[in-house]
Design an enzyme around this catalytic site. Structure first.
Site, PDB file in Angstrom:
ATOM      1  N   GLU A   1       0.810  -1.242   0.018  1.00 62.02           N
ATOM      2  CA  GLU A   1       0.078   0.129   0.081  1.00 62.02           C
ATOM      3  C   GLU A   1       0.714   1.230  -0.100  1.00 62.02           C
ATOM      4  O   GLU A   1       0.427   2.125   0.467  1.00 62.02           O
ATOM      5  CB  GLU A   1      -1.026  -0.175   1.239  1.00 62.02           C
ATOM      6  CG  GLU A   1      -1.888  -1.057   1.155  1.00 62.02           C
ATOM      7  CD  GLU A   1      -3.037  -1.040   2.136  1.00 62.02           C
ATOM      8  OE1 GLU A   1      -3.022   0.026   2.855  1.00 62.02           O
ATOM      9  OE2 GLU A   1      -3.889  -1.819   2.228  1.00 62.02           O
TER      10      GLU A   1
ATOM     11  N   GLU B   1      -5.339  -9.197   1.816  1.00 66.26           N
ATOM     12  CA  GLU B   1      -6.058  -8.793   2.895  1.00 66.26           C
ATOM     13  C   GLU B   1      -7.696  -9.059   2.413  1.00 66.26           C
ATOM     14  O   GLU B   1      -7.996  -8.344   1.526  1.00 66.26           O
ATOM     15  CB  GLU B   1      -5.897  -7.577   3.752  1.00 66.26           C
ATOM     16  CG  GLU B   1      -4.452  -7.603   4.387  1.00 66.26           C
ATOM     17  CD  GLU B   1      -4.333  -6.045   5.018  1.00 66.26           C
ATOM     18  OE1 GLU B   1      -5.210  -5.325   4.659  1.00 66.26           O
ATOM     19  OE2 GLU B   1      -3.089  -5.801   5.091  1.00 66.26           O
TER      20      GLU B   1
END
Ligand SMILES: *[C@@H]1O[C@H](CO)[C@@H](O)[C@H](O)[C@H]1NC(C)=O
Ligand SMILES: *[C@@H]1O[C@H](CO)[C@@H](O)[C@H](O)[C@H]1NC(C)=O
Ligand SMILES: *[C@@H]1O[C@H](CO)[C@@H](O)[C@H](O)[C@H]1NC(C)=O
Ligand SMILES: *[C@@H]1O[C@H](CO)[C@@H](O)[C@H](O)[C@H]1NC(C)=O
Ligand SMILES: *[C@@H]1O[C@H](CO)[C@@H](O)[C@H](O)[C@H]1NC(C)=O
Length: 479
Positions: A159, A266
């Site tokens: 990210e 995730e």
């Protein structure tokens, strides 16, 4: 059934049985022994969150065998075959934990970075964080983990791109780190360990991020800066949603042509709570398994952000949470023998050629001239880092869990132990006889609550929980 087997103490059997190291073939992970494609049934493992990584006190999530034994036993019961671990100290010994998870039939997805200064690329002005000591740190993680057969892949970043703004400068730096890691692995690792990126599911930049990393510079598919895998942290399935409402259908359409394996690094939206985990049937069902390679549930241990499946108490006892049993029931509805028994396609997919026109979003970096390795790094790639700590699989003789574990209904689990699996076998959820969890003695006390579906999803950002929970970048973005 695995549940009962996992509860059986197995005495002092030793084992050096190993999982087969999986290889990337086209858009799939492939078990080279069986020729079958592999679906990740994973859980994020970071007790205490980023505070669980404390190099000053010799502490990280894979450095205490007694803790790993407890958690591997509980993950076996759950049906997990992969753990994702974010923050690791390359100077700690991880042999016992890696060997326990190996024997328990579980792979490891390892991030080479940490949130500490100098241990990851920053989103803002990434060039300020790309230097020898940082790259050396990522190589030290490679040295530490490269010999474990159950190492599935490395993440070169998590990210770091989280908006169009950060996509202006970051992409060439992530691609450069990927290149450096792959060159290091080529020279110093016993096999071609896959390297890739774990993306925020920010739909404005998701397609460009995937294309920027999977494309081949000058059309050369063996270009060392090309990612081997692409993963995303996605929270778009909330409550009792479905394939369409969750926009999973859009993700499947988007990644249909992927040249590398794609999976959720995730997932597990926790609003509404408790979770119903109805996405499990879709992720491992026919709508997705041809394109996706499974996913990693966020996360094993409870933190203030409320994504945990279990609570780990200060005395190291564990309380199972309702979400643990709900997730277990969802896995148990599936026949994982068939899910994992699909022959790999054997096809390689030609990646797109990198070009300005491949990048769609205005402001996303479309320059494929990468930064050269910082001074000193080529020498590390050529000669290896020094000093280094190489891990290895060791004999584990004790499988019994010593900590107390309490079930959702308050009763204690007795005789909990890791069940070492046969050579080459990965851990699998045990199917329920009826195909439904509601009539199984192991699960009857834990029927999933039925929750109203969320309203139609809107907006492009499905990654807020991940950013809040795990981003290495956000703290630095703010400074
Ligand atoms: C590289 O990493 C090793 C292991 O952490 C460390 O001992 C060494 O000092 C590092 N070297 C550089 C140049 O940063
Ligand atoms: C698969 O997709 C179809 C068509 O969108 C949908 O009707 C079905 O419910 C989906 N199946 C699962 C398990 O999500
Ligand atoms: C692309 O990046 C390189 C390296 O940073 C730089 O030298 C070059 O000017 C950039 N090209 C364009 C068109 O911006
Ligand atoms: C809790 O659930 C287990 C498993 O279903 C059962 O054996 C046990 O009797 C239950 N304990 C209590 C206190 O309800
Ligand atoms: C569970 O299902 C089986 C087969 O459908 C049935 O024979 C049995 O009575 C059920 N058990 C309970 C406790 O409902």
């Amino acid at each position: 059934m695995l549940f009962r087997a996992a509860l059986t103490a197995l005495g002092a059997a030793t084992s050096v049985a190993a999982l087969p190291s999986l290889v990337v073939q086209g858009s799939q992970f492939v078990n080279p022994t069986t020729g079958d494609a592999f679906q990740i049934v994973g859980v994020a493992y970071q007790i205490g969150g980023s505070a669980g990584y404390d190099p000053n006190h010799g502490k990280d999530p894979l450095s205490n065998g007694d803790i790993c034994r407890r958690d591997a036993a509980l993950m076996q019961m759950l049906g997990i075959n992969t753990i994702r671990v974010y923050n690791l100290d390359p100077n700690l010994n991880h042999d016992e934990c890696a060997s326990i998870f190996n024997a328990a039939g579980m792979y490891m997805l390892i991030d080479v970075n940490s949130p500490l200064v100098g241990e990851s690329l920053v989103s803002y002005q990434p060039w300020t964080s790309y230097y020898e000591a940082y790259v050396n740190r990522t190589f030290a993680i490679v040295e530490n983990f490269k010999n474990y057969p159950n190492l599935l892949a490395f993440f070169s970043g998590n990210e770091v791109i989280d908006s169009v703004k950060t996509a202006a400068d970051v992409p060439p730096y992530i691609r450069a780190v990927t290149r450096d890691l792959k060159n290091y692995i080529k020279n110093h690792a016993p096999r071609a360990i896959p390297v890739g990126y774990s993306a925020a599911d920010v739909r404005d930049v998701l397609e460009d991020t995937w294309n920027y990393f999977q494309c081949a510079i000058n059309g050369n598919a063996n270009d060392m800066s090309r990612a081997d895998i692409f993963a995303l942290n996605s929270y778009s399935w909330c409550g009792n949603s479905n394939f369409h409402q969750s926009s999973y259908d859009q993700l499947v359409a988007l990644f249909q042509t992927t040249s590398v394996p794609v999976f959720y690094s995730e997932f597990g939206c926790n609003t509404p709570s408790p979770r119903v985990f109805t996405e499990i049937g879709t992720i491992y069902g026919p709508n997705m398994t041809g394109v996706f390679s499974g996913g990693v549930v966020y996360e094993y241990a409870q933190e203030p952000n409320n994504y945990g499946l279990v609570t780990v108490n200060s005395d190291n006892s564990v309380d199972l949470l309702a979400d643990y049993r709900t997730l277990q029931n969802q896995y148990a509805k599936l026949d994982f023998k068939s899910v994992q028994g699909v022959k790999a396609s054997g096809k390689t997919v030609k990646p797109p050629t990198c070009s300005e026109s491949l990048i769609k979003e205005d402001g996303f970096n479309n320059n494929f001239t990468l930064p050269v390795p910082p001074p000193g790094v080529q020498k590390l790639i050529d000669n290896g880092i020094s000093p280094k700590l190489n891990g290895k699989i060791i004999d584990v003789s004790d499988w019994k869990v010593t900590q107390s574990v309490q079930d959702v209904n308050g009763s204690k689990l007795s005789n909990l132990a890791v069940k070492p699996l046969a050579d080459g076998e990965y851990n699998t959820a045990s199917p329920t006889q009826s195909g439904s969890s509601s009539n199984s003695s192991q699960t009857s006390h834990n029927a999933s609550p039925q929750l109203a579906p969320l309203g139609a999803l809107s907006g492009a950002l499905f990654a807020i929980p991940a950013i809040v929970a795990t981003s290495f970048a956000i703290g630095f973005t703010m400074v």
